[in-house]
Design a protein around this motif. Structure first.
Motif, mmCIF file in Angstrom:
data_model
loop_
_atom_site.group_PDB
_atom_site.id
_atom_site.type_symbol
_atom_site.label_atom_id
_atom_site.label_comp_id
_atom_site.label_asym_id
_atom_site.label_seq_id
_atom_site.Cartn_x
_atom_site.Cartn_y
_atom_site.Cartn_z
ATOM 1 N N UNK A 60 19.520 34.200 32.033
ATOM 2 C CA UNK A 60 19.968 35.074 30.950
ATOM 3 C C UNK A 60 19.004 36.221 30.652
ATOM 4 N N UNK A 61 17.777 36.085 31.038
ATOM 5 C CA UNK A 61 16.804 37.134 30.751
ATOM 6 C C UNK A 61 16.651 37.354 29.255
ATOM 7 N N UNK A 62 16.649 38.615 28.836
ATOM 8 C CA UNK A 62 16.429 38.957 27.427
ATOM 9 C C UNK A 62 17.545 38.447 26.519
ATOM 10 N N UNK A 63 18.740 38.249 27.074
ATOM 11 C CA UNK A 63 19.840 37.737 26.248
ATOM 12 C C UNK A 63 19.547 36.337 25.707
ATOM 13 N N UNK A 64 18.670 35.601 26.353
ATOM 14 C CA UNK A 64 18.385 34.222 25.926
ATOM 15 C C UNK A 64 17.792 34.159 24.533
ATOM 16 N N UNK A 65 17.313 35.313 24.014
ATOM 17 C CA UNK A 65 16.719 35.340 22.680
ATOM 18 C C UNK A 65 17.764 35.324 21.568
ATOM 19 N N UNK A 66 19.038 35.510 21.907
ATOM 20 C CA UNK A 66 20.073 35.498 20.874
ATOM 21 C C UNK A 66 20.180 34.114 20.246
ATOM 22 N N UNK A 105 20.207 43.832 28.374
ATOM 23 C CA UNK A 105 20.404 44.725 27.225
ATOM 24 C C UNK A 105 19.892 46.138 27.447
ATOM 25 N N UNK A 106 18.713 46.273 27.999
ATOM 26 C CA UNK A 106 18.118 47.601 28.159
ATOM 27 C C UNK A 106 18.871 48.446 29.170
ATOM 28 N N UNK A 107 19.698 47.813 30.019
ATOM 29 C CA UNK A 107 20.419 48.531 31.069
ATOM 30 C C UNK A 107 21.842 48.907 30.666
ATOM 31 N N UNK A 108 22.318 48.400 29.531
ATOM 32 C CA UNK A 108 23.713 48.612 29.138
ATOM 33 C C UNK A 108 23.927 50.051 28.689
ATOM 34 N N UNK A 109 24.857 50.721 29.352
ATOM 35 C CA UNK A 109 25.244 52.074 28.950
ATOM 36 C C UNK A 109 26.661 52.102 28.389
ATOM 37 N N UNK A 110 27.475 51.167 28.836
ATOM 38 C CA UNK A 110 28.851 51.061 28.348
ATOM 39 C C UNK A 110 29.242 49.591 28.320
ATOM 40 N N UNK A 111 30.140 49.254 27.424
ATOM 41 C CA UNK A 111 30.658 47.894 27.299
ATOM 42 C C UNK A 111 32.171 47.945 27.425
ATOM 43 N N UNK A 112 32.716 47.142 28.314
ATOM 44 C CA UNK A 112 34.158 46.919 28.350
ATOM 45 C C UNK A 112 34.396 45.528 27.796
ATOM 46 N N UNK A 113 35.116 45.461 26.689
ATOM 47 C CA UNK A 113 35.386 44.183 26.031
ATOM 48 C C UNK A 113 36.860 43.847 26.193
ATOM 49 N N UNK A 114 37.123 42.710 26.809
ATOM 50 C CA UNK A 114 38.489 42.276 27.048
ATOM 51 C C UNK A 114 38.902 41.123 26.161
ATOM 52 N N UNK A 115 39.695 40.211 26.707
ATOM 53 C CA UNK A 115 40.258 39.122 25.913
ATOM 54 C C UNK A 115 39.676 37.779 26.335
ATOM 55 N N UNK A 116 40.207 37.179 27.380
ATOM 56 C CA UNK A 116 39.604 35.964 27.919
ATOM 57 C C UNK A 116 39.731 35.997 29.434
ATOM 58 N N UNK A 117 39.041 35.114 30.136
ATOM 59 C CA UNK A 117 39.055 35.177 31.604
ATOM 60 C C UNK A 117 40.444 34.907 32.182
ATOM 61 N N UNK A 124 28.938 34.759 19.748
ATOM 62 C CA UNK A 124 28.182 35.423 20.811
ATOM 63 C C UNK A 124 28.537 36.903 20.884
ATOM 64 N N UNK A 125 29.818 37.229 20.812
ATOM 65 C CA UNK A 125 30.238 38.625 20.907
ATOM 66 C C UNK A 125 29.611 39.444 19.783
ATOM 67 N N UNK A 126 29.633 38.906 18.573
ATOM 68 C CA UNK A 126 29.041 39.629 17.442
ATOM 69 C C UNK A 126 27.551 39.840 17.631
ATOM 70 N N UNK A 127 26.857 38.841 18.146
ATOM 71 C CA UNK A 127 25.417 38.982 18.359
ATOM 72 C C UNK A 127 25.116 39.989 19.468
ATOM 73 N N UNK A 128 25.925 39.989 20.509
ATOM 74 C CA UNK A 128 25.723 40.961 21.587
ATOM 75 C C UNK A 128 25.915 42.376 21.066
ATOM 76 N N UNK A 129 26.975 42.610 20.307
ATOM 77 C CA UNK A 129 27.222 43.953 19.778
ATOM 78 C C UNK A 129 26.115 44.385 18.829
ATOM 79 N N UNK A 130 25.647 43.475 17.999
ATOM 80 C CA UNK A 130 24.553 43.813 17.088
ATOM 81 C C UNK A 130 23.289 44.155 17.866
ATOM 82 N N UNK A 131 23.022 43.407 18.921
ATOM 83 C CA UNK A 131 21.834 43.649 19.739
ATOM 84 C C UNK A 131 21.900 45.004 20.436
ATOM 85 N N UNK A 132 23.119 45.449 20.730
ATOM 86 C CA UNK A 132 23.293 46.714 21.437
ATOM 87 C C UNK A 132 23.425 47.906 20.504
ATOM 88 N N UNK A 133 23.209 47.689 19.223
ATOM 89 C CA UNK A 133 23.314 48.783 18.254
ATOM 90 C C UNK A 133 22.014 49.535 18.061
#
Length: 216
Positions: free
Chosen positions: A10-16, A50-62, A140-149
């Motif tokens: 997970x790298x840096x995401x593991x801190x969530x 996280x540091x590499x994210x330039x765009x996010x595509x958010x869908x529904x489920x797999x 998780x989705x909420x934490x990811x979006x907050x981290x990317x703000x």
């Protein structure tokens, strides 16, 4: 942590905070097989730090067809050979928008190029779409979006479940909302939305390089 998931990549995401008790509760609620398999569940986060994210595509489920979901939202293994459904419509819009006739179905190159390919639910039982929508993945989705703000980024919210997170994104970001690209809803406004050119123009205006949506 239960043996269901391997969190070592997970790298840096593991801190969530999610990767503690919230994930343990989800793991306890997974009472049968699910897709994608555990080794691929967090692939989107593993591939795009996280540091590499330039765009996010958010869908529904797999995808709920065995062998189709590969852990990156909308991506399908190149060797799958079956129906493309949502991805097929994404590729049609890509060609209409940018004139790009993409043949590869794996979207690994998008992830490598800074596009976080995330779903609002990271698991689904075989042949049971939306069955894990309320399992707890929203935390998780909420934490990811907050981290990317921490800096402006582009967010593409495809479908009502993804659009429900739009109130968590402020005006510094580019936020593009459209119907889901599935065969059931793509004709309601996904086609013609031109998300790829809009994201690239916004990135250029921010002084960043555009995304190579065509791939190799």
């Amino acid at each position: 942590m239960p043996e269901t998931f391997d969190l070592s990549r997970l790298g840096a995401w593991s801190e969530l905070p999610f990767f503690g008790q919230p994930l343990e509760r989800i793991a306890a609620g997974l009472d049968g097989p699910f897709l994608p398999p555990p080794v691929l569940t967090f692939r989107a986060l593993e591939c795009t730090q996280p540091q590499d994210v330039r765009a996010v595509i958010l869908g529904q489920d797999p995808y709920h067809t065995p062998g189709k979901a590969d852990g990156l939202a909308f991506s399908i293994p190149d060797a799958f050979g079956g129906r493309l459904d949502s991805l097929g419509n994404i590729l049609k819009e890509l060609e209409s928008d940018l004139g790009v006739a993409r043949r590869r179905t794996s979207l690994q190159d998008w992830a490598d190029g800074g596009v976080l390919l995330l779903n609002t639910a990271l698991t689904v039982p075989p042949h049971a779409p939306k069955a894990h929508a309320k399992l707890g993945w929203s935390a998780l989705v909420s934490e990811v979006l907050a981290h990317l703000s921490d800096r402006p980024r582009a967010f593409l919210l495809w479908g009502a479940p993804a659009q429900a997170y739009s109130n968590q994104l402020d005006t510094r970001h580019l936020v593009l909302r459209s119907p889901h690209p599935s065969p059931l809803s793509a004709h309601r406004g996904f086609f013609g939305s031109r998300p790829f050119s809009k994201v690239n123009q916004w990135l250029i205006d921010q002084g960043e390089r555009p995304i190579d949506w065509a791939g190799a």
